[in-house]
Scaffold this motif. Structure first.
Motif, PDB file in Angstrom:
ATOM      1  N   ASP A 160       5.141  16.964  39.662  1.00  0.00           N
ATOM      2  CA  ASP A 160       5.974  17.723  40.724  1.00  0.00           C
ATOM      3  C   ASP A 160       5.298  18.960  40.814  1.00  0.00           C
ATOM      4  O   ASP A 160       4.615  19.638  39.678  1.00  0.00           O
ATOM      5  N   GLY A 161       5.600  19.637  41.937  1.00  0.00           N
ATOM      6  CA  GLY A 161       5.163  21.283  42.204  1.00  0.00           C
ATOM      7  C   GLY A 161       3.888  21.265  43.306  1.00  0.00           C
ATOM      8  O   GLY A 161       3.294  22.273  43.519  1.00  0.00           O
ATOM      9  N   ARG A 206       5.054  23.705  45.957  1.00  0.00           N
ATOM     10  CA  ARG A 206       5.058  25.177  45.724  1.00  0.00           C
ATOM     11  C   ARG A 206       3.668  25.648  45.240  1.00  0.00           C
ATOM     12  O   ARG A 206       3.146  26.771  45.764  1.00  0.00           O
ATOM     13  N   ARG A 242      12.164  12.972  53.271  1.00  0.00           N
ATOM     14  CA  ARG A 242      11.264  14.144  53.633  1.00  0.00           C
ATOM     15  C   ARG A 242      10.665  14.322  55.331  1.00  0.00           C
ATOM     16  O   ARG A 242      10.818  13.029  55.802  1.00  0.00           O
TER      17      ARG A 242
HETATM   18 MG    MG Z   1       9.355  18.519  43.962  1.00  0.00          MG
END
Ligand code: MG
Ligand code: IPE
Ligand code: IPE
Length: 246
Positions: A18-19, A22, A69
């Protein structure tokens, strides 16, 4: 690396990668570049796991919920996945790594499901490590699908109601034959399971790091493994009982 104790390594590691978004946002670039960069982390982690003798590695690559998404991001992710699989096939064979998939493969675009099937077939006799990709995967969905299959088996007299046990139930899941994860790693600091391996993670050790997935490298993985080795897995027992039985 020499701080790792071979005997205390997890048999099965599951990772929520995850990430990526970001990571890209921090650099004011498109999310997809974060996903692309994330593939390099995945490659590095697979290599390391293979090197130190981890038998099973499950990577959460796309959840059922991720279908919600933006279309553009989904398309880009699917293209990346297709390219990753095409590029990886020789390396998997060379390193004796078997690819398996859990999730709803039929929901993936045809070129992706075709190449997946090809890689799964070509690597099916490889046995140094199993790389298990969770794609269009949801833990609740997996459990419901298992229940449907169990009801069908009971109706068709292939399974007796009294034979429905924790272990027989497990054999109706996508993960049949794969031991439950010993260690779950989630990057980017989020403290949730996000519908990942809900049944299988009843006793999994959880490790969360703030590092964003594209920045997650060999040394971070080793750090997670060292942390895992220092845990005491009690499975309901007391510490004293564990010491007695060794
Ligand atoms: Mg995520
Ligand atoms: C993980 O990164 C990859 C997928 C879910 C496919 P994210 O895309 O969730 O990144 P963040 O959480 O937005 O940073
Ligand atoms: C979980 O990440 C799914 C994958 C890593 C593939 P998400 O980023 O989609 O999780 P939530 O929705 O923020 O919990």
């Amino acid at each position: 690396m020499d701080r790792l104790v071979k005997k205390k390594l997890p048999r099965h590691i599951a990772i929520i990668m995850d990430g990526n978004g970001r990571w890209a946002k921090k650099r004011s670039i498109e999310r997809i570049i974060g996903h692309r960069k994330g593939i390099e982390s995945a490659r590095e982690v697979v290599e390391l796991c293979r090197e130190i003798g981890i038998k099973y590695l499950t990577l959460y690559a796309f959840s059922i919920e991720n279908w919600r998404r933006p279309k553009k991001e989904i398309e880009a992710l699917m293209n990346l996945l297709e390219r990753y699989l095409k590029n990886e096939i020789d390396g998997l064979l060379k390193n004796n790594i078997r690819l398996m998939v859990i999730g709803n493969i039929q929901d993936l675009p045809l070129p992706v499901s075709e190449i997946l099937q090809e890689v799964v077939e070509k690597t099916q006799t490889c046995d140094d490590m199993i790389l298990n990709l969770a794609l269009s995967y949801g833990g609740r969905d997996e459990i419901i699908q298992a229940i449907h299959r169990i009801i069908k088996a009971v109706k068709e007299n292939n399974l007796k109601e009294e034979d429905i046990t924790e272990s027989s139930f497990s054999s109706y899941l996508f993960t049949r034959g794969i031991p439950d994860p010993d260690l779950l790693i989630r990057t980017s600091g989020e403290m949730r399971l996000s519908n990942f391996l809900l049944w299988q993670m009843a006793y999994t050790e959880i490790y969360v790091t703030e590092i964003l997935w594209p920045d997650f490298k060999r040394e971070d993985m080793i750090r997670a493994l060292i942390d895992y080795q220092n845990r005491e897995r009690r499975f309901g027992l007391t510490s004293e009982q564990l010491i007695k039985t060794g």
